[in-house]
Design a protein around this motif. Structure first.
Motif, PDB file in Angstrom:
ATOM      1  N   THR A 179       0.815  -1.210   0.000  1.00  0.00           N
ATOM      2  CA  THR A 179       0.000   0.000   0.000  1.00  0.00           C
ATOM      3  C   THR A 179       0.852   1.265   0.000  1.00  0.00           C
ATOM      4  O   THR A 179       0.597   2.189  -0.766  1.00  0.00           O
ATOM      5  N   SER A 180       1.881   1.292   0.829  1.00  0.00           N
ATOM      6  CA  SER A 180       2.686   2.507   0.952  1.00  0.00           C
ATOM      7  C   SER A 180       3.462   2.817  -0.325  1.00  0.00           C
ATOM      8  O   SER A 180       3.730   3.976  -0.617  1.00  0.00           O
ATOM      9  N   ARG A 181       3.789   1.809  -1.069  1.00  0.00           N
ATOM     10  CA  ARG A 181       4.525   2.021  -2.312  1.00  0.00           C
ATOM     11  C   ARG A 181       3.621   1.950  -3.539  1.00  0.00           C
ATOM     12  O   ARG A 181       4.105   1.970  -4.665  1.00  0.00           O
ATOM     13  N   SER A 182       2.341   1.835  -3.316  1.00  0.00           N
ATOM     14  CA  SER A 182       1.339   1.787  -4.387  1.00  0.00           C
ATOM     15  C   SER A 182       1.697   0.776  -5.466  1.00  0.00           C
ATOM     16  O   SER A 182       1.553   1.046  -6.660  1.00  0.00           O
ATOM     17  N   VAL A 183       2.160  -0.382  -5.050  1.00  0.00           N
ATOM     18  CA  VAL A 183       2.614  -1.402  -5.997  1.00  0.00           C
ATOM     19  C   VAL A 183       1.510  -1.788  -6.966  1.00  0.00           C
ATOM     20  O   VAL A 183       1.715  -1.787  -8.182  1.00  0.00           O
ATOM     21  N   ALA A 184       0.337  -2.099  -6.466  1.00  0.00           N
ATOM     22  CA  ALA A 184      -0.763  -2.542  -7.335  1.00  0.00           C
ATOM     23  C   ALA A 184      -1.187  -1.437  -8.297  1.00  0.00           C
ATOM     24  O   ALA A 184      -1.415  -1.691  -9.487  1.00  0.00           O
ATOM     25  N   ASP A 185      -1.270  -0.203  -7.788  1.00  0.00           N
ATOM     26  CA  ASP A 185      -1.671   0.916  -8.649  1.00  0.00           C
ATOM     27  C   ASP A 185      -0.646   1.166  -9.746  1.00  0.00           C
ATOM     28  O   ASP A 185      -0.998   1.432 -10.897  1.00  0.00           O
ATOM     29  N   ARG A 186       0.615   1.083  -9.377  1.00  0.00           N
ATOM     30  CA  ARG A 186       1.672   1.318 -10.368  1.00  0.00           C
ATOM     31  C   ARG A 186       1.713   0.210 -11.416  1.00  0.00           C
ATOM     32  O   ARG A 186       1.908   0.482 -12.599  1.00  0.00           O
ATOM     33  N   VAL A 187       1.529  -1.020 -10.998  1.00  0.00           N
ATOM     34  CA  VAL A 187       1.503  -2.130 -11.957  1.00  0.00           C
ATOM     35  C   VAL A 187       0.323  -1.961 -12.910  1.00  0.00           C
ATOM     36  O   VAL A 187       0.461  -2.137 -14.122  1.00  0.00           O
ATOM     37  N   SER A 188      -0.828  -1.591 -12.380  1.00  0.00           N
ATOM     38  CA  SER A 188      -2.001  -1.367 -13.234  1.00  0.00           C
ATOM     39  C   SER A 188      -1.761  -0.237 -14.229  1.00  0.00           C
ATOM     40  O   SER A 188      -2.112  -0.349 -15.408  1.00  0.00           O
ATOM     41  N   ALA A 189      -1.164   0.849 -13.759  1.00  0.00           N
ATOM     42  CA  ALA A 189      -0.863   1.977 -14.649  1.00  0.00           C
ATOM     43  C   ALA A 189       0.126   1.561 -15.734  1.00  0.00           C
ATOM     44  O   ALA A 189      -0.026   1.934 -16.903  1.00  0.00           O
TER      45      ALA A 189
END
Length: 154
Positions: free
Chosen positions: A100-110
């Motif tokens: 969550t803190s590194r926004s891993v899922a959001d960044r991978v999706s982007a």
């Protein structure tokens, strides 16, 4: 920008370079995202399962387990189970917070979205379906969605 073949070729090369960088990023980050997610899910599930025996079975469960394992005290059973549950809960919480803190899922999706958009743009540019000026605008828009992807390390 001119409609020259040279300009089209340079833009095409830039798109290819960005696509390679995005693919390299995804190759690194997808497994990381999956590991963090799996540790969180499995850790929290196992922590719950470890506490279910004593919670549901009470002293009967701990006495039976202590007898089965030839332990002198049944308190050892719930102590070990609780310790393991704490360790798994902490691992699950840490992995969730890292993701969550590194926004891993959001960044991978982007990055996945950007990859698909760049692929479409490359095809449109290659077959001449789009003019260079419009392609440049779209390239800037798509690449701007993934500022965390560095083309120098692709």
């Amino acid at each position: 920008m001119s409609e020259s073949p040279d300009a089209r070729q340079k833009l095409s090369a830039r798109i290819d370079e960005k696509q390679r960088a995005v693919r390299a990023y995804l190759a690194r980050e997808r497994p990381r995202r999956n590991r963090l997610s799996n540790v969180s899910i499995v850790g929290s599930g196992l922590a719950a399962a470890l506490t279910a025996g004593p919670a549901v079975g009470g002293t009967g469960f701990t006495h039976a387990t202590a007898s089965l394992l030839s332990l002198s005290e049944d308190s050892i059973v719930w102590r070990v189970l609780c310790l393991l549950a704490v360790i798994l809960s902490v691992a699950a919480a840490l992995s969730t917070n890292f993701a969550t803190s590194r926004s891993v899922a959001d960044r991978v999706s982007a990055a996945e979205t950007c990859s698909a958009q760049l692929e479409s743009l490359a095809v449109s540019l290659d077959i001449g379906h789009i003019d260079v000026d419009e392609a440049v605008k779209l390239y800037q828009q798509y690449a701007g969605q993934v500022p965390f992807v560095d083309t120098a390390h692709a």
